[in-house]
Design an enzyme around this catalytic site. Sequence first.
Site, PDB file in Angstrom:
ATOM      1  CD  GLU A 244     -43.752  -0.635  22.215  1.00 20.01           C
ATOM      2  OE1 GLU A 244     -43.073  -0.207  23.165  1.00 20.01           O
ATOM      3  OE2 GLU A 244     -43.294  -0.788  21.077  1.00 20.01           O
TER       4      GLU A 244
ATOM      5  NE  ARG B 144     -42.231   2.524  33.561  1.00 14.40           N
ATOM      6  CZ  ARG B 144     -41.886   3.331  32.554  1.00 14.40           C
ATOM      7  NH1 ARG B 144     -40.650   3.330  32.091  1.00 14.40           N
ATOM      8  NH2 ARG B 144     -42.779   4.115  31.993  1.00 14.40           N
TER       9      ARG B 144
ATOM     10  CG  ASP C 183     -36.495  -0.893  25.929  1.00 14.44           C
ATOM     11  OD1 ASP C 183     -37.360  -1.769  26.058  1.00 14.44           O
ATOM     12  OD2 ASP C 183     -36.669   0.141  25.243  1.00 14.44           O
TER      13      ASP C 183
END
Length: 535
Positions: A190, A242, A355
């Site tokens: 996560e 990110r 993902d």
Amino acid sequence: MSVAYFSLVLHAHLPFVRHPERPEFLEEDWLYEAITEVYLPLISIFSNLARLSDKPRLAINISPPLCEMLSDELLRSRYTRHLENLLALVEKELGRTAREAPEFHQTARMYHENLRAAHHLWEDVYRRDLVRAFRELQDAGIIEIITCGATHGFLPLISTEEARRAQVEIAINNYRKHFGRQPRGIWLPECAYEPGVETILADAGLEYFIADAHAVLYGDPRPRYGVYAPVRCPNGVAVFARDPETSQQVWSSITGYPGHADYREFYRDIGWDAPYEYLKPHLHSDGERRHLGLKYHRITGRDVPLHEKAPYDPGAARRRAMLDAEHFVRSRLEQARRLRESFEDRAPLIVSPYDAELFGHWWYEGPQFLDFVFRRLSERRDALIPISPGDYLDLDLPIQTQQPAQSSWGAEGYFKVWLNEGTAWMYPYQHAAEARMTRLADEHALTADEMKRRALNQAARELLLAQSSDWAFQIYQGTTVEYAVRRFRAHIYRFNALADDIARGEIDVARLEEIESRDNIFQELDFRTYCTKPH
């Protein structure tokens, strides 16, 4: 500088779902759908790209639970049955749509072609071994495979140093088993980080981890290059954060590419549309309707009800994927140009983590999109170079030292998705088990006989499976709440039953064997990983 770097990082993970006690199990379909729609297409695309053009360099995490499921003979045989069932259904669909629903016939032909290709890859090319397929891609220099937590345990919510360390060390040992080398990086489960995690990573020999933007943007001191260059923790472990812009373009349910009207509608499926008697031979033995994976409608519009969705057009969807890929690459080139103007002394790095299951499962055309992206990037290596995080470290550029901030990639960047009113009840049980596991490991590390060793190893497996962040996530999302609660409770129950037997010195062999046959993950595991001091 005239160039910039682009790093796509895919996170391929599913919770460990294996139910040998039943001939069929609905939640096992998660794996079978992902093999058909995600893993086989991605492997095929990356292999083809390497043959046709420059290597499409990227990083992908194949999580330890996914590696174990892809290597499990029971699940492999069940996937084969699942795939053959779909092929039988789509062959019926070719005739039905030609006679009764010509507006869907082109889509039926697409499914027939795709499923036959999947069957060929599964049986003839990869011999049912997708871990080998990924390993060969890494060995050929096409991808860099990184690891994750052993069972995707949310590290900041694990209560003991020993249990945190075990999530990392067991993951690395499993990676070595499957890929024959040491991983360089880790996708923190996560993307959850808090100060101190990097110590465990460094001790395990990891060079870097993937984090959310918050970790670096709110770190101390402020990052000189924002999220467009890695930072190093004070102990030297690198952090790749990110990029919010690329995340928005692909992830957003409102403005992201996957929401376009031409793309396939996920939620309308033949399993609910076709007559029951027609479908019955292709359902599980309980006869319950379920998603079967053949979907004949396109999104059409956000406000269009499911029953009014228009027929899917595979050609139009493919063209849209090409256009979106071209837009994505143009946007990256423009973004890189802007960043180069700001960072005159170094080439910027754009890190795009997603993902993997988005590409093919939730967004059916996602693999086509990635194919087009890398084909376009191969033409623009003068300005934007695909690279993995490990490749970037090999450039040996100066990297700023920073203490990252506590963060995750969940809603609002902190931990509320996994710790909230609906999940708080779980953690006292988990934390008690974590402390008890270390006590048992310390007590029996040097004296356990073979039967007690087996029980201790299985107790560790049950703890690991209880720690999976997937259960809390599913409860928060309100998706498969009953299954998630049942899985968590079952693993805690089995852990405590085994721990009680160990403490009494009387192992219930029949029960141990049943649990071993059911939860057979990590056969290489050694319970002494949980000891306070290494043995």
